[in-house]
Structures are given as C-alpha cells and as structure tokens.
Design a protein around this motif. Structure first.
Motif, PDB file in Angstrom:
ATOM      1  N   ALA A 123      18.546   1.314 -17.180  1.00  0.00           N
ATOM      2  CA  ALA A 123      18.535  -0.083 -16.740  1.00  0.00           C
ATOM      3  C   ALA A 123      17.423  -0.855 -17.444  1.00  0.00           C
ATOM      4  O   ALA A 123      17.614  -2.007 -17.842  1.00  0.00           O
ATOM      5  N   LEU A 124      16.259  -0.244 -17.608  1.00  0.00           N
ATOM      6  CA  LEU A 124      15.173  -0.939 -18.302  1.00  0.00           C
ATOM      7  C   LEU A 124      15.485  -1.090 -19.787  1.00  0.00           C
ATOM      8  O   LEU A 124      15.153  -2.121 -20.381  1.00  0.00           O
ATOM      9  N   ARG A 125      16.123  -0.064 -20.379  1.00  0.00           N
ATOM     10  CA  ARG A 125      16.462  -0.182 -21.802  1.00  0.00           C
ATOM     11  C   ARG A 125      17.475  -1.300 -22.036  1.00  0.00           C
ATOM     12  O   ARG A 125      17.441  -1.966 -23.064  1.00  0.00           O
ATOM     13  N   GLY A 126      18.371  -1.492 -21.069  1.00  0.00           N
ATOM     14  CA  GLY A 126      19.382  -2.533 -21.235  1.00  0.00           C
ATOM     15  C   GLY A 126      18.920  -3.915 -20.856  1.00  0.00           C
ATOM     16  O   GLY A 126      19.675  -4.884 -21.021  1.00  0.00           O
ATOM     17  N   ALA A 127      17.706  -4.051 -20.319  1.00  0.00           N
ATOM     18  CA  ALA A 127      17.210  -5.358 -19.911  1.00  0.00           C
ATOM     19  C   ALA A 127      16.866  -6.210 -21.130  1.00  0.00           C
ATOM     20  O   ALA A 127      16.506  -5.699 -22.199  1.00  0.00           O
ATOM     21  N   ARG A 128      16.963  -7.508 -20.932  1.00  0.00           N
ATOM     22  CA  ARG A 128      16.607  -8.425 -22.016  1.00  0.00           C
ATOM     23  C   ARG A 128      15.104  -8.502 -22.176  1.00  0.00           C
ATOM     24  O   ARG A 128      14.349  -8.157 -21.276  1.00  0.00           O
ATOM     25  N   GLN A 129      14.691  -8.975 -23.321  1.00  0.00           N
ATOM     26  CA  GLN A 129      13.262  -9.087 -23.587  1.00  0.00           C
ATOM     27  C   GLN A 129      12.604 -10.052 -22.612  1.00  0.00           C
ATOM     28  O   GLN A 129      11.477  -9.817 -22.160  1.00  0.00           O
ATOM     29  N   GLU A 130      13.312 -11.137 -22.253  1.00  0.00           N
ATOM     30  CA  GLU A 130      12.737 -12.095 -21.310  1.00  0.00           C
ATOM     31  C   GLU A 130      12.527 -11.464 -19.937  1.00  0.00           C
ATOM     32  O   GLU A 130      11.511 -11.718 -19.279  1.00  0.00           O
ATOM     33  N   ASP A 131      13.469 -10.613 -19.520  1.00  0.00           N
ATOM     34  CA  ASP A 131      13.323  -9.952 -18.220  1.00  0.00           C
ATOM     35  C   ASP A 131      12.152  -8.973 -18.228  1.00  0.00           C
ATOM     36  O   ASP A 131      11.401  -8.870 -17.246  1.00  0.00           O
ATOM     37  N   LEU A 132      11.999  -8.241 -19.335  1.00  0.00           N
ATOM     38  CA  LEU A 132      10.881  -7.307 -19.416  1.00  0.00           C
ATOM     39  C   LEU A 132       9.549  -8.041 -19.401  1.00  0.00           C
ATOM     40  O   LEU A 132       8.586  -7.597 -18.763  1.00  0.00           O
ATOM     41  N   VAL A 133       9.492  -9.178 -20.086  1.00  0.00           N
ATOM     42  CA  VAL A 133       8.252  -9.970 -20.082  1.00  0.00           C
ATOM     43  C   VAL A 133       7.953 -10.478 -18.672  1.00  0.00           C
ATOM     44  O   VAL A 133       6.799 -10.446 -18.216  1.00  0.00           O
ATOM     45  N   ARG A 134       8.992 -10.902 -17.962  1.00  0.00           N
ATOM     46  CA  ARG A 134       8.781 -11.387 -16.595  1.00  0.00           C
ATOM     47  C   ARG A 134       8.285 -10.269 -15.688  1.00  0.00           C
ATOM     48  O   ARG A 134       7.369 -10.459 -14.878  1.00  0.00           O
ATOM     49  N   ILE A 135       8.879  -9.071 -15.824  1.00  0.00           N
ATOM     50  CA  ILE A 135       8.446  -7.942 -14.991  1.00  0.00           C
ATOM     51  C   ILE A 135       6.996  -7.583 -15.267  1.00  0.00           C
ATOM     52  O   ILE A 135       6.204  -7.341 -14.343  1.00  0.00           O
ATOM     53  N   LEU A 136       6.624  -7.577 -16.547  1.00  0.00           N
ATOM     54  CA  LEU A 136       5.237  -7.265 -16.897  1.00  0.00           C
ATOM     55  C   LEU A 136       4.286  -8.323 -16.362  1.00  0.00           C
ATOM     56  O   LEU A 136       3.186  -8.005 -15.874  1.00  0.00           O
ATOM     57  N   ASP A 137       4.676  -9.599 -16.453  1.00  0.00           N
ATOM     58  CA  ASP A 137       3.819 -10.666 -15.935  1.00  0.00           C
ATOM     59  C   ASP A 137       3.625 -10.544 -14.426  1.00  0.00           C
ATOM     60  O   ASP A 137       2.511 -10.722 -13.909  1.00  0.00           O
ATOM     61  N   GLU A 138       4.708 -10.219 -13.706  1.00  0.00           N
ATOM     62  CA  GLU A 138       4.589 -10.075 -12.262  1.00  0.00           C
ATOM     63  C   GLU A 138       3.679  -8.895 -11.895  1.00  0.00           C
ATOM     64  O   GLU A 138       2.863  -8.978 -10.976  1.00  0.00           O
ATOM     65  N   LEU A 139       3.808  -7.796 -12.630  1.00  0.00           N
ATOM     66  CA  LEU A 139       2.940  -6.649 -12.370  1.00  0.00           C
ATOM     67  C   LEU A 139       1.482  -6.984 -12.643  1.00  0.00           C
ATOM     68  O   LEU A 139       0.582  -6.593 -11.881  1.00  0.00           O
ATOM     69  N   ASP A 140       1.244  -7.723 -13.726  1.00  0.00           N
ATOM     70  CA  ASP A 140      -0.136  -8.118 -14.029  1.00  0.00           C
ATOM     71  C   ASP A 140      -0.695  -9.035 -12.944  1.00  0.00           C
ATOM     72  O   ASP A 140      -1.860  -8.900 -12.538  1.00  0.00           O
ATOM     73  N   ASP A 141       0.133  -9.979 -12.463  1.00  0.00           N
ATOM     74  CA  ASP A 141      -0.334 -10.894 -11.420  1.00  0.00           C
ATOM     75  C   ASP A 141      -0.639 -10.149 -10.131  1.00  0.00           C
ATOM     76  O   ASP A 141      -1.657 -10.414  -9.468  1.00  0.00           O
ATOM     77  N   ARG A 142       0.228  -9.223  -9.752  1.00  0.00           N
ATOM     78  CA  ARG A 142      -0.015  -8.458  -8.523  1.00  0.00           C
ATOM     79  C   ARG A 142      -1.266  -7.602  -8.659  1.00  0.00           C
ATOM     80  O   ARG A 142      -2.055  -7.477  -7.715  1.00  0.00           O
ATOM     81  N   THR A 143      -1.454  -7.021  -9.840  1.00  0.00           N
ATOM     82  CA  THR A 143      -2.661  -6.223 -10.054  1.00  0.00           C
ATOM     83  C   THR A 143      -3.912  -7.085  -9.941  1.00  0.00           C
ATOM     84  O   THR A 143      -4.907  -6.682  -9.323  1.00  0.00           O
ATOM     85  N   ALA A 144      -3.856  -8.292 -10.535  1.00  0.00           N
ATOM     86  CA  ALA A 144      -5.016  -9.181 -10.460  1.00  0.00           C
ATOM     87  C   ALA A 144      -5.301  -9.600  -9.022  1.00  0.00           C
ATOM     88  O   ALA A 144      -6.470  -9.661  -8.598  1.00  0.00           O
ATOM     89  N   ARG A 145      -4.244  -9.859  -8.236  1.00  0.00           N
ATOM     90  CA  ARG A 145      -4.465 -10.263  -6.842  1.00  0.00           C
ATOM     91  C   ARG A 145      -5.053  -9.115  -6.022  1.00  0.00           C
ATOM     92  O   ARG A 145      -5.941  -9.317  -5.195  1.00  0.00           O
ATOM     93  N   LEU A 146      -4.548  -7.916  -6.253  1.00  0.00           N
ATOM     94  CA  LEU A 146      -5.088  -6.763  -5.517  1.00  0.00           C
ATOM     95  C   LEU A 146      -6.547  -6.499  -5.899  1.00  0.00           C
ATOM     96  O   LEU A 146      -7.375  -6.162  -5.033  1.00  0.00           O
ATOM     97  N   GLU A 147      -6.868  -6.645  -7.169  1.00  0.00           N
ATOM     98  CA  GLU A 147      -8.260  -6.453  -7.575  1.00  0.00           C
ATOM     99  C   GLU A 147      -9.162  -7.518  -6.974  1.00  0.00           C
ATOM    100  O   GLU A 147     -10.300  -7.231  -6.570  1.00  0.00           O
ATOM    101  N   GLU A 148      -8.656  -8.748  -6.905  1.00  0.00           N
ATOM    102  CA  GLU A 148      -9.458  -9.819  -6.293  1.00  0.00           C
ATOM    103  C   GLU A 148      -9.668  -9.565  -4.805  1.00  0.00           C
ATOM    104  O   GLU A 148     -10.764  -9.768  -4.272  1.00  0.00           O
ATOM    105  N   GLU A 149      -8.619  -9.115  -4.137  1.00  0.00           N
ATOM    106  CA  GLU A 149      -8.756  -8.800  -2.717  1.00  0.00           C
ATOM    107  C   GLU A 149      -9.727  -7.641  -2.507  1.00  0.00           C
ATOM    108  O   GLU A 149     -10.533  -7.644  -1.565  1.00  0.00           O
ATOM    109  N   GLN A 150      -9.659  -6.648  -3.373  1.00  0.00           N
ATOM    110  CA  GLN A 150     -10.589  -5.530  -3.266  1.00  0.00           C
ATOM    111  C   GLN A 150     -12.024  -6.009  -3.442  1.00  0.00           C
ATOM    112  O   GLN A 150     -12.933  -5.584  -2.706  1.00  0.00           O
TER     113      GLN A 150
END
Length: 291
Positions: free
Chosen positions: A95-122
C-alpha cells in the motif's frame, strides 16, 4: 636225516614275514571311494539400495506416534501464523509503495508535526516538574500548575472558551452533495494537523462529537444531534502554517470537496474566538484512578 619244515620263505634277515606282507603293513589303510558332495547353488547378491530409497522406506508408509502428530500440528499452526503475519506486513508495504508522492509527503509531514507536538508537551511537563522541585512554596506552585492544567483540559473538553491564531474554513454546497463523512474527514485532518479547538456552525467539536445525515430532509448534517446546513463554517485554533497546508495537500480535503462541486475558502486569522461551549458531563461509570 630229519625232515625240514618251512612255513614260508625266509627273509634275508631271518624274519618270517615276507617282503610283500611287510610292505602292505607300512602302506596306509585304503579308504573306500566316496561320492563327491553336491555343491550348493550360488546365491544371487542382494540388490544395492540407494540412500534415497532408504529414506523413502523410512518415511513411507508413515508410522507416526501420537506425540509426533501433536508436534506436527503445533508446527503447522506456527507456520500458518508466520505466513499470515508476513502477508499482512507485505500488504502494508504494498500500500505504501502504491501511494502517490503527494500522499507520502503528507504522511511524513503529519508524523513530523505529531513528533514536534509530543516533544513540546514533554518539555512542558519537564519544566513543570523542575518548577515544582525548585519552588520554595511547592504547594502554591502545585496549585498554580493545577489551575493552568485545568484550563488547558477545559479547552480540549470544550467547557471553556478559547482564542488564538488559526484559520476559518467556509464550505459552500450548492448541490447539497457534502455529507457528514466529508465534514468528518475535514475534522480529522484538522486534528491531525494540530488543531486545539474547533467550532462548526456554532457547535463545539470535541473528542466525542459525532456527525450524521439528516433523515428528515435528505440534505444537511447533524452535529451531536443539532441540525446544521450549508454553508459550513469551521473556526479552528492552531498554528495556521500547519492547518492550511493540511487541507490543501493534493488529494486532501479541499480537492475532495471540490469534486462534489463544493466551494472551499480557507483564510488565516491572527485571532480566532471559539466560544461555543459544551456542558461538563459527569461520567456514569469511569472514575479517576489517581492516588
């Protein structure tokens, strides 16, 4: 003259035995001739057995005990479980291999944002702990932090008003084709992008909010049982630089709504006021487990 009587010829040494008689005694006794023993027929050499034939003879026909059958069943179950697990992982990778480049970029951005929020909360929690440990009046500091935490939880629970930077989203639906599923997708996308407070047509959106279609008119949406209709207006508090791109990514909320012939306008605001409130509800069964 006396008559001489000779019983036999006298040998040269005066021995009474004749030479023929003495020779006969010296020869071994004659043995009667015996018939030759029959020879046993030659036995044929056993056929040569190869290693593969010995292996086949050892496993077939099968001679398995009950313990061996149980072990075989356990091994079969283990192998089947491993095969299913590998297949599930392979499906996820496909499923990840078949995803479009835009979808992969969006998933990576969301993961980065969640990581940044968790680090800020910590970091915030660590700062609060340091303040408690270093404060001369720990009781007063604990009370101050408790009140601040209560206000934060009140914002998330929708029991207190909130204000701050964010965005306003207006969805025009002339064809009445936007259903609750599309609006729920927008809410989920905003939450994933870091929205801290959301209001939809005067209804505070919280964790327990549900959206349903209106069965009476066949158009419009109900939010927590309250009927709303187009245009749908979202007031969202959060970081505008994260919220707006999350809605405008290729294949995201804006493009999905535009496929339904809806018009979507996203505007950044330095100050958004979310004043729709929800009554604090006491849980019927859940109780705090803190000591």
């Amino acid at each position: 003259m006396s008559e001489e009587h000779h019983e036999g010829p006298v040998g040269p040494r005066g021995n009474g035995d004749a030479p023929e008689h003495r020779l006969r005694k010296e020869l071994p006794q004659e043995r009667p001739a015996t018939a030759p023993e029959p020879q046993a027929p030659e036995q044929e050499a056993p056929p040569t057995v190869t290693g593969r034939q010995r292996l086949v003879q050892s496993v077939w026909p099968p001679r398995a005990s009950r313990a061996q059958l149980i072990v075989a069943l356990l091994l079969f179950g283990l192998g089947f479980g491993l095969a299913v697990q590998v297949a599930s992982h392979s499906a996820g990778d496909t499923a990840l291999r078949g995803a479009r480049q835009e979808d992969l970029v969006r998933i990576l951005d969301e993961l980065d944002d969640r990581t940044a929020r968790l680090e800020e909360e910590q970091k915030t929690l660590e700062d609060q702990r340091s303040e408690l440990e270093n404060s001369s009046d720990q009781a007063e500091e604990a009370r101050r932090q408790t009140l601040a935490r209560e206000r934060q939880l009140g914002v998330l629970a929708g029991t207190v008003p909130a204000e701050g930077p964010g965005i306003e989203v207006t969805v025009e639906d002339p064809r009445k084709a936007v259903g609750p599923d599309k609006l729920l997708d927008a809410v989920q996308e905003l939450r994933a992008a870091g929205a801290e407070a959301i209001e939809l047509n005067g209804v505070r959106v919280v964790a327990s909010t549900y959206l349903t279609a209106r069965p009476d008119t066949g158009a419009g949406v109900s939010v927590d049982g309250k009927k709303i209709s187009a245009p749908y207006r979202f007031k969202v508090i959060g970081k505008p630089q994260d919220l707006e791109p999350a809605l405008n990514i290729p294949g995201g909320v804006v493009q999905t709504l535009e496929k339904e012939q809806a018009t979507v306008v996203v505007e950044r605001r330095t100050k958004i006021v979310v004043d729709a409130l929800r009554a604090a509800k006491r849980p019927d069964y859940a109780r705090s487990s803190a000591r």
